[in-house]
Design a protein around this motif. Structure first.
Motif, PDB file in Angstrom:
ATOM      1  N   ALA A   1       0.850  -1.191   0.000  1.00 44.99           N
ATOM      2  CA  ALA A   1       0.000   0.000   0.000  1.00 44.99           C
ATOM      3  C   ALA A   1       0.886   1.241   0.000  1.00 44.99           C
ATOM      4  N   ASP A   2       0.321   2.373  -0.416  1.00 46.24           N
ATOM      5  CA  ASP A   2       1.066   3.618  -0.465  1.00 46.24           C
ATOM      6  C   ASP A   2       1.348   4.117   0.954  1.00 46.24           C
ATOM      7  N   PRO A   3       2.595   3.958   1.439  1.00 45.80           N
ATOM      8  CA  PRO A   3       2.910   4.380   2.805  1.00 45.80           C
ATOM      9  C   PRO A   3       3.037   5.906   2.889  1.00 45.80           C
ATOM     10  N   MET A   4       3.014   6.414   4.100  1.00 47.58           N
ATOM     11  CA  MET A   4       3.199   7.840   4.352  1.00 47.58           C
ATOM     12  C   MET A   4       4.674   8.081   4.665  1.00 47.58           C
ATOM     13  N   VAL A   5       5.241   9.110   4.065  1.00 44.85           N
ATOM     14  CA  VAL A   5       6.603   9.541   4.372  1.00 44.85           C
ATOM     15  C   VAL A   5       6.548  11.061   4.506  1.00 44.85           C
ATOM     16  N   GLY A   6       7.007  11.557   5.635  1.00 42.68           N
ATOM     17  CA  GLY A   6       7.003  12.997   5.844  1.00 42.68           C
ATOM     18  C   GLY A   6       5.628  13.620   5.745  1.00 42.68           C
ATOM     19  N   GLY A   7       4.603  12.870   6.149  1.00 41.13           N
ATOM     20  CA  GLY A   7       3.242  13.372   6.142  1.00 41.13           C
ATOM     21  C   GLY A   7       2.539  13.306   4.806  1.00 41.13           C
ATOM     22  N   ALA A   8       3.164  12.713   3.821  1.00 42.77           N
ATOM     23  CA  ALA A   8       2.554  12.633   2.486  1.00 42.77           C
ATOM     24  C   ALA A   8       2.488  11.187   2.019  1.00 42.77           C
TER      25      ALA A   8
ATOM     26  N   SER B   1       2.509   4.891  -8.205  1.00 40.14           N
ATOM     27  CA  SER B   1       2.367   5.298  -9.603  1.00 40.14           C
ATOM     28  C   SER B   1       3.249   6.499  -9.964  1.00 40.14           C
ATOM     29  N   LYS B   2       3.874   7.133  -8.950  1.00 41.70           N
ATOM     30  CA  LYS B   2       4.740   8.296  -9.190  1.00 41.70           C
ATOM     31  C   LYS B   2       6.193   7.882  -9.101  1.00 41.70           C
ATOM     32  N   ASN B   3       7.075   8.697  -9.709  1.00 44.51           N
ATOM     33  CA  ASN B   3       8.496   8.363  -9.680  1.00 44.51           C
ATOM     34  C   ASN B   3       9.153   8.873  -8.390  1.00 44.51           C
TER      35      ASN B   3
ATOM     36  N   VAL C   1       9.236   1.702   0.088  1.00 44.20           N
ATOM     37  CA  VAL C   1       8.378   2.766  -0.423  1.00 44.20           C
ATOM     38  C   VAL C   1       8.468   2.656  -1.948  1.00 44.20           C
ATOM     39  N   TYR C   2       7.509   1.953  -2.522  1.00 46.40           N
ATOM     40  CA  TYR C   2       7.557   1.637  -3.950  1.00 46.40           C
ATOM     41  C   TYR C   2       7.229   2.848  -4.811  1.00 46.40           C
ATOM     42  N   GLN C   3       7.956   2.961  -5.908  1.00 42.06           N
ATOM     43  CA  GLN C   3       7.830   4.055  -6.863  1.00 42.06           C
ATOM     44  C   GLN C   3       7.598   3.443  -8.244  1.00 42.06           C
ATOM     45  N   SER C   4       7.219   4.250  -9.193  1.00 38.69           N
ATOM     46  CA  SER C   4       7.036   3.723 -10.549  1.00 38.69           C
ATOM     47  C   SER C   4       8.370   3.291 -11.152  1.00 38.69           C
ATOM     48  N   ASN C   5       9.480   3.840 -10.636  1.00 39.63           N
ATOM     49  CA  ASN C   5      10.791   3.521 -11.191  1.00 39.63           C
ATOM     50  C   ASN C   5      11.754   2.941 -10.152  1.00 39.63           C
TER      51      ASN C   5
END
Length: 184
Positions: free
Chosen positions: A25-32, A37-39, A167-171
């Protein structure tokens, strides 16, 4: 999720070989939220605790690289990690005439390929307790387990702990760390 609970969850996931699924799942880092799906640059730019790293990436001219297809594994130091360095060191590295040195430090935090926490733990175990990774900079980072945490040792003998893994990214994948690592 508290750090203790997250570490326990990571340890459980690593033991079960499901760390990737545990943090899919999209984890939170630094409040975001960090969107898979983003790089790397798009996500890091949203995290309030990675502003020094983002500024350094821009100053070093690495934005296009880290927005590229990759895949990359980035060990991303937090603002607090940069704060551990002498203020004069960070200020000096951010000067235009120090771009090559800054680029060397930053690319030392990048490994080609997508290496998640479960793979790191597996490689550490297979290596008898340590695993050496070649960085994009050309140096070596050594990973080892310290209890339930993944520790990274740099070529100068300094170290960092992974605070937020996978923290998975598109790249690629980012592992947020608590100290800046230094090449030779």
């Amino acid at each position: 999720m508290t750090k203790g609970l997250r570490a326990l969850t990571l340890a459980t996931a690593l033991a079960m070989g499901t760390a990737s699924a545990a943090y899919a799942a999209d984890p939170m880092v630094g409040g975001a939220p960090m969107m898979a799906s983003k790089n790397i640059v798009q996500n890091a730019s949203q995290a309030k605790n990675l502003t020094t790293l983002v500024a350094a990436v821009k100053e070093a001219g690495l934005v296009d690289t880290l927005e590229g297809p990759g895949p990359y594994t980035v060990f991303a130091p937090t603002n607090a990690a940069f704060d551990k360095l002498p203020k004069a060191t960070v200020e000096a590295l951010m000067k235009p005439d120090m771009k090559a040195d800054l680029k060397k430090v930053l690319t030392y935090h990048v490994v080609a390929g997508k290496v998640d926490a479960a793979e790191l733990a597996k490689d550490i175990k297979a290596g008898g307790g340590t695993y050496n990774m070649k960085t994009v900079e050309g140096g070596t980072l050594t990973a080892k387990m310290d209890g339930d945490r993944i520790a990274l040792i740099d070529e100068k003998g300094g170290g960092a702990f992974v605070e937020t893994p996978d923290v998975y990214q598109s790249n690629g994948v980012v592992h947020v760390i608590d100290s800046v690592l230094m090449p030779k």
